[in-house]
Motif scaffolding. Structure first.
Motif, PDB file in Angstrom:
ATOM      1  N   VAL A 288      -3.970  -6.534   0.950  1.00 31.73           N
ATOM      2  CA  VAL A 288      -2.557  -6.275   1.195  1.00 31.73           C
ATOM      3  C   VAL A 288      -2.267  -6.217   2.701  1.00 31.73           C
ATOM      4  O   VAL A 288      -1.151  -6.510   3.141  1.00 31.73           O
ATOM      5  CB  VAL A 288      -2.137  -4.944   0.527  1.00 31.73           C
ATOM      6  CG1 VAL A 288      -0.639  -4.713   0.645  1.00 31.73           C
ATOM      7  CG2 VAL A 288      -2.547  -4.933  -0.937  1.00 31.73           C
TER       8      VAL A 288
ATOM      9  N   ASP B 137      -2.892   1.145  -3.875  1.00 36.18           N
ATOM     10  CA  ASP B 137      -2.148  -0.097  -3.707  1.00 36.18           C
ATOM     11  C   ASP B 137      -1.338  -0.368  -4.970  1.00 36.18           C
ATOM     12  O   ASP B 137      -1.809  -0.140  -6.094  1.00 36.18           O
ATOM     13  CB  ASP B 137      -3.092  -1.271  -3.444  1.00 36.18           C
ATOM     14  CG  ASP B 137      -3.687  -1.243  -2.047  1.00 36.18           C
ATOM     15  OD1 ASP B 137      -3.072  -0.613  -1.164  1.00 36.18           O
ATOM     16  OD2 ASP B 137      -4.753  -1.837  -1.836  1.00 36.18           O
TER      17      ASP B 137
ATOM     18  N   ARG C 268       0.858  -1.193   0.000  1.00 39.95           N
ATOM     19  CA  ARG C 268       0.000   0.000   0.000  1.00 39.95           C
ATOM     20  C   ARG C 268       0.884   1.230   0.000  1.00 39.95           C
ATOM     21  O   ARG C 268       1.708   1.419   0.899  1.00 39.95           O
ATOM     22  CB  ARG C 268      -0.929   0.006   1.209  1.00 39.95           C
ATOM     23  CG  ARG C 268      -1.786   1.276   1.307  1.00 39.95           C
ATOM     24  CD  ARG C 268      -3.086   1.034   2.013  1.00 39.95           C
ATOM     25  NE  ARG C 268      -3.957   0.166   1.221  1.00 39.95           N
ATOM     26  CZ  ARG C 268      -5.201  -0.159   1.577  1.00 39.95           C
ATOM     27  NH1 ARG C 268      -5.725   0.320   2.699  1.00 39.95           N
ATOM     28  NH2 ARG C 268      -5.920  -0.956   0.814  1.00 39.95           N
TER      29      ARG C 268
END
Length: 404
Positions: A217, A117, A102
């Motif tokens: 993520v 991201d 990120r």
């Protein structure tokens, strides 16, 4: 720049650098201010205090800066450069073993309402405020400049996040000109190459139709921890989405891994991701089924279980039912897991505090009559930073438990 004037005494939270102005704190708004417009926020006596994006709803202004400056190309470039420098400092950006991270985490990077991201050569940008949506082209231009050769494509994915309305914002009705219609698509470049790398493992990212920006993520470091516990284990990955925990468990030497999700699309991506990393490996099986139903019929042959459900509460009004849901889910897992098993359990609901979540899990353990010890307390990784003046940014919490 038009102005938003606060009621007397309502500037105190802004003096502590909290990045939100609530509608109840506002005394007057200049005529003609439209949603997403950049405004100056002034005290009741007219003193400058902040610049931010205006939006109808309970959060009326999301603060971009506490300096009296123009929000221009130089501003976006500076903010994005700062975000990249932090990721470089912690060894996440420019890591040959990991091209997934990120880059911008909203308030945590002083860019409220913006998520970016990075998946290999593609950056996926998501707006959670009208203001960030209107600025998307300027942000994309600055992003290309800041990231240089690190990215070649920018995909904009905000159809499901705009207008961003909590339960308190349901009266918000944003209006756009024809050229500002919400539409996903590439702002820069265009690529069908959706394979990215995380800690040496490959996975497909569905940024077109997948949840969030296409992958979670925020669980990267928790997946790595799971890998260390997986040797010889029989693993159940509930709410598996695209299988992140599953292929980490396989690399860790799990005896078998079962992935469960109610979405057929998610199960298909899970199978593809397992095949990318462990082609033909018979240890893995995937099931498209409701989590509670699967746990109800499952045997007690798992000694490592992951519970990573979607947010059970997206606003405070849903908190009570959410905590009941977490208790019920964890109780079922406690009842099924083998003696000496390990449970990874999570909540990604922002309104569920660490204490709320722990109490729900401990209630579940008591109801299941299991002895439980905490091995780890988990949270979001460093590339999802929490602005020290905005504690609401701490949303992911988890526990690793040893179950006797």
């Amino acid at each position: 720049m038009k102005q938003v004037q606060l009621r007397k005494g309502k500037e105190e939270s802004l003096k502590r650098f909290h990045p939100w102005v609530f509608s109840g704190a506002i005394a007057r708004i200049d005529e003609g201010v439209s949603e997403g417009e950049i405004v100056r926020v002034v005290t009741n006596s007219g003193d400058f205090i902040a610049v931010g994006h205006y939006q109808e709803g309970s959060i009326a202004v999301r603060v971009l800066t506490f300096s009296d400056v123009q929000i221009d190309d130089e501003f976006w470039h500076s903010r994005l450069s700062s975000a990249l420098q932090m990721r470089q400092a912690i060894g996440i950006a420019d890591n040959p073993n990991n091209n997934t991270y990120r880059l911008v985490h909203g308030e945590g990077d002083n860019l409220p309402g913006l998520i970016i991201d990075v998946y290999g050569q593609t950056a996926v940008m998501q707006a959670h405020s009208i203001g960030m949506h209107l600025c998307r082209k300027e942000i994309a231009h600055a992003l290309v400049d800041v990231m240089e050769s690190r990215i070649s494509h920018i995909y904009y994915k905000s159809e499901t996040t705009l207008p961003f309305m909590t339960a308190d914002d349901m009266n918000a009705t944003p209006h756009f000109d024809n050229d500002e219609v919400l539409k996903n698509g590439f702002l820069v470049g265009g690529s069908d190459d959706n394979i990215a790398t995380e800690n040496g493992l490959k996975f497909r990212v569905d940024w077109l139709k997948g949840q969030k920006t296409g992958f979670f993520v925020d669980q990267r470091e928790n997946r790595s921890l799971l890998e260390k516990f997986s040797k010889g284990k029989r693993v159940l990955n509930m709410f598996c989405y695209t299988g992140g925990f599953s292929f980490y468990a396989m690399r860790g030497g799990a005896e078998l891994v079962h992935s469960v999700d109610s979405s057929a699309k998610a199960i298909e991506l899970t199978k593809q991701n397992v095949e990318l990393n462990f082609p033909g490996d018979a240890r893995h099986e995937a099931y498209c089924e409701d989590a509670f139903k699967y746990l109800e019929r499952a045997g007690s042959n798992y000694n490592l279980i992951i519970l990573d459900p979607p947010a059970f509460a997206k606003h405070r009004g849903a908190l009570h039912n959410a905590l009941k849901g977490y208790t019920r889910l964890n109780q079922k897992a406690f009842e099924k897991i083998e003696k000496g098993g390990i449970l990874f359990t999570f909540s990604c609901s922002q309104v569920v505090t660490k204490d709320h979540f722990r109490n729900a899990v401990f209630t579940a353990a008591a109801l299941a009559k299991r002895k439980v010890r905490i091995l780890h307390q988990l949270h979001q990784p460093a590339d999802h930073p929490i602005n020290i003046y905005h504690p609401e940014g701490e949303y992911l919490k988890g526990l690793v438990l040893y179950v006797e």
